[in-house]
Design an enzyme around this catalytic site. Structure first.
Site, PDB file in Angstrom:
ATOM      1  N   GLU A  59       0.760  -1.176  -0.215  1.00 33.89           N
ATOM      2  CA  GLU A  59      -0.060   0.039  -0.172  1.00 33.89           C
ATOM      3  C   GLU A  59       0.808   1.482  -0.023  1.00 33.89           C
ATOM      4  O   GLU A  59       0.299   2.390  -0.782  1.00 33.89           O
ATOM      5  CB  GLU A  59      -0.929  -0.035   1.321  1.00 33.89           C
ATOM      6  CG  GLU A  59      -2.451  -0.776   0.930  1.00 33.89           C
ATOM      7  CD  GLU A  59      -2.019  -2.285   0.971  1.00 33.89           C
ATOM      8  OE1 GLU A  59      -0.955  -2.729   1.389  1.00 33.89           O
ATOM      9  OE2 GLU A  59      -3.170  -3.011   0.804  1.00 33.89           O
ATOM     10  N   HIS A  74     -10.677  -4.930  10.635  1.00 34.26           N
ATOM     11  CA  HIS A  74     -11.127  -4.777   9.160  1.00 34.26           C
ATOM     12  C   HIS A  74     -12.367  -3.739   9.328  1.00 34.26           C
ATOM     13  O   HIS A  74     -13.291  -4.049   8.383  1.00 34.26           O
ATOM     14  CB  HIS A  74     -11.337  -6.023   8.594  1.00 34.26           C
ATOM     15  CG  HIS A  74     -10.107  -6.873   8.127  1.00 34.26           C
ATOM     16  ND1 HIS A  74      -9.270  -7.362   9.113  1.00 34.26           N
ATOM     17  CD2 HIS A  74      -9.404  -7.106   6.946  1.00 34.26           C
ATOM     18  CE1 HIS A  74      -8.242  -7.696   8.485  1.00 34.26           C
ATOM     19  NE2 HIS A  74      -8.425  -7.721   7.233  1.00 34.26           N
TER      20      HIS A  74
END
Lengths: 373, 400
Positions: free
Chosen positions: A99, A168
């Site tokens: 990322e 998450h």
């Protein structure tokens, strides 16, 4: 969990106002295209996003898409399905699981003249790249005295999913919403999704698009106007999804759906609830909120993120600093995610996020409050 | 004639690198520089010492180079001017006219000047915060650089960025977060490939930054996608106060990318830097993918103006580098040996450089602080601002 769709056709020619939401919790890949009168179709949020991406990729050669699994896998959540086939590997790029690296690369591409759409599989993973979003993208135009531009879009699912637990499930609206130089949008339904994503891609500033995975499979009416390839929703404008006169709910993303259900329920008891769908977190449409409070005199906020330092807190402060304060008959209450790392067990997870019953309860509580009592 | 050339160069007109003509015999009779203009285009040949390069999975570039005298003088002039500019910044900082951070490149001049001499306007450079020299060689005026350091209206970023956030055409700063500039640079190379621009991006980082994860993430994508990116480790032996050996399990920075070939270069020799950059440009723009380059260099000053630079290294070491490896002194020696110019002519350039920098400083100091309306500009692109931006309190808010 299924509700009957009950749409009211507005007299105005192009705008179909939706009053309720058709919930299809397990809708899969096929687009449910149901022809209504006057060319409104049903479309899932996923397909609306897909349409937006396809239209903008087709319209401008400089637009390209990158992220994990966006190409050959057709998207981790199938939002980018079919785009590799249509546009080829130069425009739709699978990245390694890095990322910080690919957000930085995308930002560099934006600084040097391209228009990247950088997908994060979820915004939880974007924390690894947040330095690029904030320091490399958002601040550069200012720090360079306007010399360098950064027309980038960072998009992906944000906030709660189902049963994916703490790492998450975080909502990042408040974090990105606080950064000058960024624009932040948070679509609820299909029209929002398409219009805001197109606006984000066309916007020459860095824009964060906070989608929601649980919304992807839900179908909503798409007006004829919304089906057009020129359909754009201006960033920074909220929408009154349902008019009312007794109390205002201000909400964004998935919580708008629960707010609409709550409004529908309360209507049976003669309580008239106005639901404001923020659509944009930054800039925040304070004017629409103030106008609504002046009308209803009561307000609650509903969000999936934590209450502390959140979107509702910001709205409360804005009300305090605005003329709406003088119109309040009761203090603002924030309905938000509970202040816990999201638990896994179903009953505990339910207890962690707002839903229709809790909104109904808070509205009744607010309406029972009397000034000075 | 030489004086005029030097003045023109000092006024920061960019001299495009000239294509190298085939070898020509060099006259041993020292030409008079005031005779005719054609003298400055006369070629000089240089052979670099063997120790200039070490390679990793790569063939060494040729040690033989050729320049026109004009190019050599240009390099000298730029390095001298840069040094003067950094010395002026040093003095201004000590006089408290520059605030915050100020990272000087004194001693590292051969890096930016050598690189610039080998590339064109299509090639791009990005580095971290030790950026004043690069801003200058890529076209930033001395006045605008000093102006930015002073926080004035005439600053290259309108006074809103400061020392670490300077940008000029083909130069993407000036970046404050260590290592972040490396994937940004890979992104700029991505754009070049995407738009079929036959050019290269030099993405620079220091020995301290070389261990950042995102550097390796950038290596990976650049190699995977054959990006025309040269990853340049400007190894000045210290990451702030930490020596390379104390921060890096491997100090062979040119080998760190493993699957990307690398070259280690004597970064104190402007000719070696030139040759390496020329080689790197040819390599990356011929479809061979990225390259890693380690430039061994040295900073005489501390990490920044807040660091004396003597607590983690000895004064003897600094002095030794100054006296044996100084890039300006080294080039000066070449210039005299090759009869490109006389000592007196070089002294004239030194004097001119000092004068130009002093003038630029004065002009920058005369520039006012930015107008308050600049406070509200450039948060977003013009025409796309929100209705209102909040100030310190609601009453100080700005409406567009």
């Amino acid at each position: 969990m299924t509700f009957l769709a009950n749409s009211i056709r507005n007299a105005a020619p192009l705008i179909a106002r939706q009053a309720a939401v058709k919930q299809t919790p397990f809708a899969l890949s096929a687009v449910a295209q149901k022809r209504w009168k006057s060319n409104t179709v049903e479309m899932t949020v996923r397909d609306a996003l897909n349409q937006a991406l396809e239209e903008e990729l087709a319209a401008d050669e400089k637009v390209f898409l990158l992220g994990e699994e966006v190409a050959q896998y057709n998207g981790a959540y199938k939002v980018t399905r079919g785009l590799l086939d249509k546009f080829g590997p130069k425009r739709v790029i699978d990245t390694p699981i890095t990322e910080a690296g690919f957000a930085g690369l995308a930002t560099g591409a934006a600084l040097s003249g391209l228009k990247p759409i950088c997908e994060f599989m979820t915004f939880n993973f974007a924390m690894q790249a947040i330095d690029h979003i904030v320091n490399s993208a958002a601040k550069t135009h200012y720090m360079s005295g306007g010399a360098v531009k950064c027309p980038i879009v960072f998009r992906g699912p944000n906030g709660a999913a189902a049963g994916v637990a703490a790492q998450h499930s975080q909502c990042f609206a408040a974090w990105y919403g606080s950064v000058p130089g960024l624009k932040v949008v948070s679509p609820w339904n299909s029209e929002d999704a398409k219009g805001l994503l197109k606006a984000a891609i066309r916007d020459p500033n860095p824009v964060v698009v906070l989608e929601n995975e649980l919304q992807y499979g839900l179908s909503f009416p798409m007006s004829e106007e919304a089906q057009s390839s020129d359909f754009v929703i201006p960033i920074g404008q909220a929408k009154v999804e349902r008019e009312g006169k007794d109390i205002t709910i201000v909400s964004h993303s998935r919580s708008v759906g629960f707010s609409m259900e709550a409004a529908e329920q309360l209507a049976k008891d003669g309580i008239s609830v106005e639901v404001v769908n923020l659509r944009s977190i930054r800039p925040l449409d304070v004017d629409t909120i103030v106008k609504s409070v002046k009308k209803t005199n009561r307000i609650i906020t509903v969000e999936g993120g934590w209450a502390s330092y959140g979107v509702g807190s910001e709205i409360a402060a804005q009300i305090m600093e605005s003329e709406a304060f003088d119109y309040l008959d009761a203090p603002l209450t924030r309905v938000a995610g509970a202040d816990v790392p999201t638990p896994y067990a179903n009953n505990l997870e339910t207890y962690a996020f707002p839903d229709t019953p809790i909104i109904v309860k808070v509205i009744r509580d607010t309406l029972n409050k009397k000034i000075g009592a | 004639m030489l004086r005029t050339t030097a003045s023109r160069l000092l006024a920061n007109v960019r001299v495009a690198p000239k294509a190298f003509a085939p070898a020509r015999a060099f006259s041993t009779t020292a030409p008079s520089f005031f005779a005719s203009a054609t003298d400055v285009s006369e070629k000089v040949k240089i052979t670099l010492p063997e120790s200039s390069f070490e390679v990793y999975n790569l063939e060494k570039p040729s040690l033989d180079l050729e320049f026109s005298k004009e190019e050599v003088i240009d390099m000298y002039t730029k390095m001298v001017t840069m040094r003067r500019m950094e010395m002026a910044a040093d003095a201004l900082y000590k006089a408290k006219q520059i605030r915050g951070f100020c990272h000087l490149c004194t001693g590292q001049e051969a890096v930016s000047v050598g690189m610039e001499s080998a590339i064109t306007n299509s090639d791009q450079i990005i580095t971290a915060y030790r950026c004043h020299g690069f801003t200058y060689v890529r076209g930033g005026s001395i006045k605008s650089i000093i102006g930015e350091l002073l926080g004035r209206e005439c600053g290259i970023s309108k006074g809103k960025g400061g020392s670490m956030h300077m940008f000029s055409p083909g130069f993407y700063g000036g970046n404050g977060i260590v290592g972040a500039q490396v994937p940004l640079g890979a992104g700029i190379a991505f754009t070049q490939k995407y738009l079929d621009i036959p050019a290269v991006t030099f993405s620079l980082y220091g020995d301290g930054a070389s261990n950042q994860g995102q550097v390796f993430e950038a290596y990976n994508m650049a190699k995977l996608w054959d990006l025309p990116c040269v990853f340049v480790c400007e190894n000045n032996k210290y990451g702030m106060g930490t020596s390379a050996a104390r921060s890096s399990a491997s100090t062979q920075y040119y080998t760190r990318a493993g699957y990307i070939p690398g070259i280690q270069v004597n970064g104190m020799d402007v000719f070696a830097v030139h040759q390496a950059c020329k080689f790197a440009k040819e390599w990356t723009t011929s479809g061979k993918g990225p390259l890693v380059m380690e430039l061994n260099t040295y900073r005489y000053g501390g990490h920044s103006m807040s660091d004396p630079g003597t607590t983690y290294r000895t004064r003897e070491e600094i002095q030794h580098m100054r006296s044996t490896s100084d890039p300006i002194t080294g080039l000066k020696q070449h210039i005299v040996d090759l009869n490109v110019a006389t000592e007196a002519e070089l002294k004239a350039i030194d004097k001119e450089a000092r004068k130009i920098v002093d003038e630029a400083v004065k002009e920058a100091q005369a520039s006012p602080e930015p107008d308050l309306k600049e406070f509200w500009n450039d948060i977003y692109q013009p025409g796309t601002e929100p209705k209102m931006v909040r100030g310190r309190e609601p009453g100080e808010s700005h409406y567009y």
